[in-house]
Write an enzyme that holds these catalytic residues in place. Sequence first.
Site, mmCIF file in Angstrom:
data_model
loop_
_atom_site.group_PDB
_atom_site.id
_atom_site.type_symbol
_atom_site.label_atom_id
_atom_site.label_comp_id
_atom_site.label_asym_id
_atom_site.label_seq_id
_atom_site.Cartn_x
_atom_site.Cartn_y
_atom_site.Cartn_z
ATOM 1 N N SER A 107 36.455 64.702 71.162
ATOM 2 C CA SER A 107 35.374 63.727 71.005
ATOM 3 C C SER A 107 34.838 63.705 69.591
ATOM 4 C CB SER A 107 34.207 64.000 71.949
ATOM 5 O OG SER A 107 34.366 65.109 72.733
ATOM 6 N N GLU A 151 39.042 55.337 74.399
ATOM 7 C CA GLU A 151 39.149 54.978 72.978
ATOM 8 C C GLU A 151 40.503 55.493 72.472
ATOM 9 O OE1 GLU A 151 34.469 55.112 71.529
ATOM 10 O OE2 GLU A 151 35.660 56.927 71.360
HETATM 11 P P1 NAD Z 1 36.236 72.653 79.394
HETATM 12 O O1 NAD Z 1 35.609 73.851 78.769
HETATM 13 O O2 NAD Z 1 35.755 72.209 80.729
HETATM 14 O O3 NAD Z 1 37.827 72.899 79.526
HETATM 15 C C1 NAD Z 1 38.630 73.368 78.483
HETATM 16 C C2 NAD Z 1 39.808 74.124 79.092
HETATM 17 O O4 NAD Z 1 40.739 74.382 78.061
HETATM 18 C C3 NAD Z 1 39.433 75.470 79.700
HETATM 19 O O5 NAD Z 1 39.932 75.531 81.018
HETATM 20 C C4 NAD Z 1 40.095 76.484 78.783
HETATM 21 O O6 NAD Z 1 40.536 77.647 79.467
HETATM 22 C C5 NAD Z 1 41.245 75.712 78.245
HETATM 23 N N1 NAD Z 1 41.742 76.152 76.943
HETATM 24 C C6 NAD Z 1 41.021 76.543 75.860
HETATM 25 N N2 NAD Z 1 41.838 76.808 74.835
HETATM 26 C C7 NAD Z 1 43.121 76.584 75.275
HETATM 27 C C8 NAD Z 1 44.401 76.660 74.661
HETATM 28 N N3 NAD Z 1 44.532 77.027 73.379
HETATM 29 N N4 NAD Z 1 45.469 76.331 75.402
HETATM 30 C C9 NAD Z 1 45.344 75.954 76.704
HETATM 31 N N5 NAD Z 1 44.151 75.873 77.326
HETATM 32 C C10 NAD Z 1 43.045 76.166 76.616
HETATM 33 O O7 NAD Z 1 36.134 71.490 78.313
HETATM 34 P P2 NAD Z 1 36.116 69.889 78.564
HETATM 35 O O8 NAD Z 1 34.710 69.460 78.748
HETATM 36 O O9 NAD Z 1 37.124 69.547 79.576
HETATM 37 O O10 NAD Z 1 36.566 69.362 77.110
HETATM 38 C C11 NAD Z 1 37.907 69.406 76.708
HETATM 39 C C12 NAD Z 1 38.094 68.484 75.522
HETATM 40 O O11 NAD Z 1 37.687 67.153 75.882
HETATM 41 C C13 NAD Z 1 37.278 68.837 74.294
HETATM 42 O O12 NAD Z 1 38.022 68.511 73.147
HETATM 43 C C14 NAD Z 1 36.051 67.932 74.426
HETATM 44 O O13 NAD Z 1 35.447 67.667 73.175
HETATM 45 C C15 NAD Z 1 36.684 66.668 75.001
HETATM 46 N N6 NAD Z 1 35.776 65.786 75.759
HETATM 47 C C16 NAD Z 1 34.853 66.291 76.612
HETATM 48 C C17 NAD Z 1 34.042 65.409 77.341
HETATM 49 C C18 NAD Z 1 33.013 65.925 78.305
HETATM 50 O O14 NAD Z 1 32.087 65.178 78.656
HETATM 51 N N7 NAD Z 1 33.131 67.150 78.787
HETATM 52 C C19 NAD Z 1 34.204 64.023 77.192
HETATM 53 C C20 NAD Z 1 35.193 63.531 76.336
HETATM 54 C C21 NAD Z 1 35.970 64.429 75.623
#
Ligand code: NAD
Length: 508
Positions: A123, A156
């Site tokens: 994001s 996006e």
């Molecule tokens: P989250 O913490 O719920 O999940 C992340 C997952 O990635 C975890 O299960 C973790 O164990 C795993 N992980 C971490 N490092 C890793 C690696 N090197 N290899 C494999 N797995 C790995 O996070 P999220 O909220 O799902 O966010 C994930 C991505 O999406 C981020 O880049 C975030 O900025 C983006 N995002 C989040 C949202 C939101 O509202 N949560 C919205 C849009 C985008």
Amino acid sequence: MAALDPSTIVAVVGAGTMGAGIAQVAALAGHPVRLHDARPGAAAQAIAGIQDSLRTLAARGKLDAGLAQAAGQALSPADDLAGLAGCGLVVEAIVERLDAKTALFGALEGIVAPDCLLATNTSSIPVTAIGAGLRHPERLGGMHFFNPAPRMPLVEIVSGLDTDPATARALSDTAAAWGKTPVSARSTPGFIVNRVARPFYAEGLRLLQEQVLDPATLDHIMRACGGFRMGPCELTDLIGQDVNAAVSRSVWTAFHHAPRFEPSMLQQELVDGGRLGRKSGRGFHDYRPDAPPPQPRLAAPHPCPDTLSIHGDTPLARALAERLRARGIAFETAPAARDCRVARAGEAILYLTDGRSATERARDLDQPATLLLDLALDPATASCLPLAAARQCPEPARREAIGLLQAAGFEVAPIRDAPGMVVMRTVAMLINEAADTVHQGVCSAADLDLAMRLGVNYPLGPLDWCNRIGAGTIGAVLNHLRRSDGERYRPCIALQTAIHSGKPLHDA
Ligand code: NAD
């Protein structure tokens, strides 16, 4: 390149909130999906969770049972990255850290085929930076889903400096084939939605800081007058004050501390105090079991004055006249006045805010009984109107103004006199940011409005809203705000061009 064929294997890396949602979307679109997470067992656990929600959707009749079962069976965990060989698209949704994302894509380059597409769900990290260390950055693009991914329609599609237009097109077509609405953006801070939405939070927080009104009244005004689905306090409580503050800070830092993105001290205090919103039980509002629901501060009933007149033919004047007529209230009509008044109620004279405070306008007009009304999305149907009285306004005149608005069927929210009021100030800043974003080539005008309607549920796209209100009106509001509160409110070049040319913003 067209959308990926449903037989193409899709890999999702990161089985957290977003990864699980994206995996569900891809599986429902008919793809075999492999889910990998660095934490052992996390992928299998996420798959069980997705299968559960698919079953629930089918049981509630929201999803065809056969489709739900097929999608559930299409998901499989991959214990290591090597298990992702053979896929045609990898969507990354891991921790939001540049080093982790570059390391992951670097490793994937040695595993997947040369024609496999790579997408990041980041994001806030520039797609250009994530691609910089890759041997083939041209096949990497952003695929920014919104939370919850299965329900939010917007994606996006973000292009970095090296992203091949064919990659962006394939990601966009694939998102569309998955039932999503893709919009295209250049990789700039906040992309579209997380940048253009900043003023919605920032102006609300600033109004609270300036003691113009309280959180419950702010939320009520933004819903019942502005037409937004939620107000900034309840929305940031839902998002999490810590999460919202972190996004604001990252955009502010990326824009080299531009004053309009300045983080809020008030929000930081909530974060420091652990009042993170719904998830911690308290934020701006109290979500503990016995807490009373938030109550906006509205004016007590006042009698309607005997002498009423409506001036001119603006949307607000027309709506007031129609609402009074519908309620059988007698009033006079008058042509547009030189001072742009909307109505007179006894001694009170009411105007639509133009970005000056009521106090300043009363002084400029030499008219102490000056009261200002806020912008409504649609004054014919709005249920609430904020009202600000000049400091020099006599109390009986203030009551007469309230009486008129109540007679027209409005709830009246009296607020402290502040330049630009609440909805007008917020909407003017949203429009300014939207105009600047298009001007800088981040996205098209059409994609910008679409993104704000689908990504954050705005009732109108900001550019469409500007064309309805008039760039000249928005420019005047911002210039008045700028005079009283500094550079934060400077109209951007695109808006200035629209004002000087008299042409709509889309053509500016
Ligand atoms: P989250 O913490 O719920 O999940 C992340 C997952 O990635 C975890 O299960 C973790 O164990 C795993 N992980 C971490 N490092 C890793 C690696 N090197 N290899 C494999 N797995 C790995 O996070 P999220 O909220 O799902 O966010 C994930 C991505 O999406 C981020 O880049 C975030 O900025 C983006 N995002 C989040 C949202 C939101 O509202 N949560 C919205 C849009 C985008």
